[in-house]
Write a protein that holds these residues in place. Structure first.
Motif, PDB file in Angstrom:
ATOM      1  N   HIS A  67       0.859  -1.192   0.000  1.00  0.00           N
ATOM      2  CA  HIS A  67       0.000   0.000   0.000  1.00  0.00           C
ATOM      3  C   HIS A  67       0.888   1.233   0.000  1.00  0.00           C
ATOM      4  CE1 HIS A  67      -3.783  -2.138   0.603  1.00  0.00           C
ATOM      5  NE2 HIS A  67      -3.114  -2.940   1.403  1.00  0.00           N
TER       6      HIS A  67
ATOM      7  N   ARG B 130      -7.794   5.434   4.839  1.00  0.00           N
ATOM      8  CA  ARG B 130      -7.130   4.706   5.929  1.00  0.00           C
ATOM      9  C   ARG B 130      -7.941   3.464   6.288  1.00  0.00           C
ATOM     10  NH1 ARG B 130      -6.268   8.643   8.987  1.00  0.00           N
ATOM     11  NH2 ARG B 130      -8.195   8.609  10.192  1.00  0.00           N
ATOM     12  N   GLY B 131      -9.286   3.615   6.331  1.00  0.00           N
ATOM     13  CA  GLY B 131     -10.147   2.470   6.673  1.00  0.00           C
ATOM     14  C   GLY B 131     -10.063   1.376   5.632  1.00  0.00           C
ATOM     15  N   MET B 132      -9.987   1.791   4.346  1.00  0.00           N
ATOM     16  CA  MET B 132      -9.908   0.792   3.269  1.00  0.00           C
ATOM     17  C   MET B 132      -8.624  -0.029   3.403  1.00  0.00           C
ATOM     18  SD  MET B 132      -9.618   1.577  -0.769  1.00  0.00           S
ATOM     19  CE  MET B 132      -7.847   1.833  -0.532  1.00  0.00           C
TER      20      MET B 132
ATOM     21  N   THR C  74      -6.822  -0.458   6.133  1.00  0.00           N
ATOM     22  CA  THR C  74      -6.874  -1.285   7.351  1.00  0.00           C
ATOM     23  C   THR C  74      -7.715  -2.543   7.117  1.00  0.00           C
ATOM     24  OG1 THR C  74      -6.525   0.624   8.772  1.00  0.00           O
ATOM     25  CG2 THR C  74      -7.536  -1.312   9.797  1.00  0.00           C
ATOM     26  N   ARG C  75      -8.843  -2.395   6.421  1.00  0.00           N
ATOM     27  CA  ARG C  75      -9.687  -3.584   6.168  1.00  0.00           C
ATOM     28  C   ARG C  75      -8.964  -4.573   5.259  1.00  0.00           C
ATOM     29  NH1 ARG C  75     -13.352   0.252   6.555  1.00  0.00           N
ATOM     30  NH2 ARG C  75     -13.406   0.774   4.316  1.00  0.00           N
ATOM     31  N   LYS C  76      -8.224  -4.056   4.272  1.00  0.00           N
ATOM     32  CA  LYS C  76      -7.462  -4.973   3.388  1.00  0.00           C
ATOM     33  C   LYS C  76      -6.362  -5.689   4.170  1.00  0.00           C
ATOM     34  CE  LYS C  76      -8.356  -2.887  -1.141  1.00  0.00           C
ATOM     35  NZ  LYS C  76      -7.752  -2.351  -2.384  1.00  0.00           N
TER      36      LYS C  76
ATOM     37  N   GLU D  65      -6.476  -6.362   7.388  1.00  0.00           N
ATOM     38  CA  GLU D  65      -7.131  -7.360   8.259  1.00  0.00           C
ATOM     39  C   GLU D  65      -7.415  -8.639   7.469  1.00  0.00           C
ATOM     40  OE1 GLU D  65     -10.336  -4.844   9.511  1.00  0.00           O
ATOM     41  OE2 GLU D  65      -9.381  -4.306  11.412  1.00  0.00           O
ATOM     42  N   LYS D  66      -7.805  -8.485   6.182  1.00  0.00           N
ATOM     43  CA  LYS D  66      -8.046  -9.675   5.352  1.00  0.00           C
ATOM     44  C   LYS D  66      -6.738 -10.405   5.085  1.00  0.00           C
ATOM     45  CE  LYS D  66      -9.868 -11.412   0.929  1.00  0.00           C
ATOM     46  NZ  LYS D  66      -8.802 -12.423   0.959  1.00  0.00           N
TER      47      LYS D  66
ATOM     48  N   LYS E 133      -4.156 -10.527   6.956  1.00  0.00           N
ATOM     49  CA  LYS E 133      -3.731 -11.245   8.166  1.00  0.00           C
ATOM     50  C   LYS E 133      -4.592 -12.485   8.388  1.00  0.00           C
ATOM     51  CE  LYS E 133      -2.077  -8.809  11.648  1.00  0.00           C
ATOM     52  NZ  LYS E 133      -1.824  -7.768  12.688  1.00  0.00           N
ATOM     53  N   ARG E 134      -5.885 -12.423   8.021  1.00  0.00           N
ATOM     54  CA  ARG E 134      -6.737 -13.631   8.108  1.00  0.00           C
ATOM     55  C   ARG E 134      -6.228 -14.686   7.135  1.00  0.00           C
ATOM     56  NH1 ARG E 134     -10.910  -9.805   8.189  1.00  0.00           N
ATOM     57  NH2 ARG E 134     -11.458 -10.202   5.979  1.00  0.00           N
TER      58      ARG E 134
END
Ligand code: K2U
Ligand code: ZN
Length: 187
Positions: free
Chosen positions: A103, A158-160, A162-164, A166-167, A169-170
């Motif tokens: 990113h 920033r939220g976009m 962070t959500r990517k 989080e995915k 890391k999953r």
């Protein structure tokens, strides 16, 4: 010749990347070992800077080497670095982060900064940085204060990111890390 030892780089989001790191009280063999491990980890990534919190150590220590590919390596170790002066003039740079891989976003910072730190011999140093060195040292000192380059972005972007992350890391938790150095097809 000491074997290289790489340390795992924490990925955003992680509370340790948002915490304020503690000043280094004593420059000892353990700190010198950490600094060398951070340089090994930085070169291996590859990167041009790394802060101790990125390898899970909440100490005010950063390493950098912003020498261009064709120049000799110029590794720097900065203990308890502080910005003592910033230029009025600002400049944008498209930043990335080893804790937020793949990113990138434009961040505007003072074009030139003066930094005071303690070196591994316990000597106080003061130096002005410009160019990529100035961007890098400010990016790394931000890490010591729990600040990431995405904190300079608006809440939507920033939220976009962070959500990517989080995915990602999953996916890593499920499949293990992607092989280093090339795009791994994610099913
Ligand atoms: O702290 C880190 O995550 C390492 C950063 C340092 C950095 C970020 C933005 C701008 C300059 C330095 C990078 O991920 S190192 C990767 C890199 C390589 C070349 C140019 C910019 C960033
Ligand atoms: Zn970073």
């Amino acid at each position: 010749m000491r074997a290289m030892s790489l340390r795992p780089i924490l990925l955003h989001p992680d509370p340790r990347l948002k915490a304020v790191a503690k000043p280094v009280a004593q420059i000892d063999e353990g700190l010198r070992r950490l600094a060398q491990d951070m340089l090994d980890t930085m070169y291996d990534a590859p990167g041009i800077g790394l802060a101790a919190p990125q390898v899970g150590v909440m100490s005010r220590l950063i390493v950098m080497d912003c020498a261009k590919g064709d120049e000799p390596a110029q590794p720097m170790v900065l203990v308890n670095p502080e910005v003592t002066w910033t230029s009025e003039e600002k400049a944008p740079y498209e930043e990335g982060c080893l804790s937020i891989p793949e990113h990138f976003a434009d961040v505007t910072r003072p074009r030139e900064v003066e930094v005071r730190w303690t070196d591994l011999d316990g000597q106080s140093q003061t130096q002005r940085f410009d160019g990529l060195w100035a961007v890098c040292v400010q990016h790394e000192i931000d890490h010591l204060n729990g600040k990431l380059f995405i904190d300079y972005l608006g809440p939507i972007k920033r939220g976009m990111i962070t959500r990517k992350m989080e995915k990602l890391k999953r996916d890593i938790a499920r499949d293990g890390p992607a092989p280093k150095g090339h795009e791994a097809a994610r099913l």
